[in-house]
Design a protein around this motif. Structure first.
Motif: not given
Ligand code: ATP
Length: 444
Positions: A98-100, A104-110
């Motif tokens: 996951l990206s950060e 805060v963890k985020q969806c790397p796609n959207c």
């Protein structure tokens, strides 16, 4: 990467599997040139790992695997990646990818932040053997080739009569239901591995780990991968498997980042001990000299065929300039494969397709070279274009049969041809009879 993926499709290295039905995610087919490249890689690995050595023998184990093997190895219980779903774009993601942003963890796609809790996901493909669907008929597609080597350790030891240290090598398919297959063939669900289990006395483990790391780096250099794009990661203890006393990842600088090509790990006696415990059989070694009986330790260099093919393709890709038919400079795509790896070693061109004696002579040269190497005959289009087509697939040598070959201008030149070098684009005049030896010495 886009240029590489497009070249792979356009010239027949790699295709999406089941493409006409929309494709099967994470699964790839190798086209006419891809299969040659892949075979050259596997043959060279087998040559240097098995045939050139007295201390390594081969094995070709089955893909379908008894569940007990993978229970003992730990794959049934622990071969899991924690997985997260993005509720916004429905992407299925690996929790560690996951990206950060601002913690805060985020969806790397959207970029969505609405993610499910992480839950385990077993990476093994399960299937059913026979007609009944009861749990006793479960089998797995192997997630690595190594386990059949451990399970067959005793049989191979008995028949090969090897003394420690010695190794068992295998090349073959492995399957992992990767949550997120990506980066072209880099992370696939069906792939091939080239694995060596090198058994030794416990006190030799660390030394042999260093030895195999060096050997494996040398291998990548010998197949033409530039040393400056290879990196060695000494995996820190907390990231290693608990039983490993040392692991190195050999990484390559792909266009999408620095990623693992191969793992070289000192796995102690963990695998054999697990199978001893689970099967109740003895998988040990008797040292004739010291009269000791013990379970050998193992060093494992484990490489991916597909990842190495991709590294070969990325490393070979180059663009330079070359003159077109009218002498105007144009961009040329050239795959600078090491001649040892190149899918086609030599292309054969009659200067003109409508001059029968040129064509006949060219066919003769083709037959002369064919037993020694993979050759390609091409009579279509201007000679410059034919060179360009071969440059684009990395053919290191081109032979042109012209009027001088027929002895029309100068009898001294009869039965000589021009031999063109892909990289320097220089041409030299050589006798046809010398061609097999000249080219063979460069592709071995
Ligand atoms: P990763 O962390 O990238 O998933 P890994 O550490 O799980 O890889 P190993 O279990 O050490 O990989 O497998 C040994 C080798 O097999 C890897 O170095 C790689 O070359 C190859 N390999 C593993 N998984 C895949 C895959 N999904 N697609 C292609 N090759 C793979």
């Amino acid at each position: 990467m886009e240029k590489i993926v497009s070249l792979c499709k356009r010239r027949g290295f790699i295709f999406q599997s089941s493409e006409i039905y929309g494709g099967l995610n994470g699964v790839w087919d190798y086209g006419p040139l891809g299969v040659e490249l892949k075979n050259n890689l596997k043959q060279y690995w087998w040559q240097v790992t098995v045939r050139d050595r007295d201390d390594v023998v081969g094995l070709d184990g089955a893909i379908l695997t008894h569940p007990a093997v993978l229970e003992a190895s730990g794959h049934v219980d622990t071969f899991t990646d924690p997985m997260v779903d993005c509720r916004t774009c429905k992407a299925r993601l690996r929790a560690d990818q996951l990206s950060e942003k601002n913690g805060v963890k985020q969806c790397p796609n959207c970029g969505g932040k609405d993610l499910t809790e992480a839950r385990p996901f077993n990476l093994m493909f399960q299937t059913q053997m026979g007609a009944s669907a009861d749990p006793a008929s479960i089998a797995y597609l192997r997630p690595e080739t190594a386990q059949s080597i451990f399970v067959q350790f005793k049989n191979v030891l008995d028949v090969s009569r090897k003394k420690l240290p010695f190794g068992i090598a295998q090349i073959g398919k492995a399957f992992r239901n990767e949550i997120n297959p990506r980066n072209f063939t880099f992370r696939s669900r069906e792939f091939e591995q080239m694995e060596l289990e090198y058994f030794c006395r416990p006190e030799q483990g660390m030394e042999l780990l260093a030895y195999w790391l060096k050997e494996r780096i040398k291998f990548y250099e010998e197949i033409g991968i530039s040393r400056k794009r290879l990196h060695i990661l000494d995996v820190p203890e907390k990231e290693r498997a608990f039983y490993s006393k040392g692991t190195f990842d050999i990484e390559y600088e792909f266009p999408f980042g620095r990623q693992e090509l191969e793992g070289v790990a000192y796995r102690t006696d963990y695998d054999l001990q697990q199978h001893i415990k689970a099967s109740g059989k003895t998988l040990d070694y008797f040292d004739e000299e010291t009269k000791e009986r013990f379970v050998p330790h193992v060093v494992e260099p484990s490489a991916g065929v597909d990842r190495t093919v991709l590294a070969l393709i990325c490393d070979a890709y180059d663009e330079d300039t070359a003159p077109d038919e009218k002498g105007k400079m144009e961009t040329r795509i050239v795959m600078r494969f090491h001649p040892r790896m190149a899918p086609i070693k030599c292309a054969i061109f009659p200067l003109l397709r409508n001059k029968e004696p040129l064509v006949a002579k060219a066919r003769e040269v083709q037959e002369l070279l064919r037993p020694h190497m993979n050759v390609f005959y091409d009579e279509g289009g201007a000679i410059g274009r034919r060179y360009r087509r071969q440059d684009e697939i990395g053919t290191p040598f081109g032979v042109t049969i012209d009027f001088e070959t027929l002895g029309e201008k100068d009898d001294e030149l009869r039965d000589t041809v021009t031999l063109r070098d892909r990289d320097s684009m220089k041409q030299e005049r050589v006798a046809i009879k010398d061609l097999p030896q000249i080219i063979s010495s460069k592709i071995r």
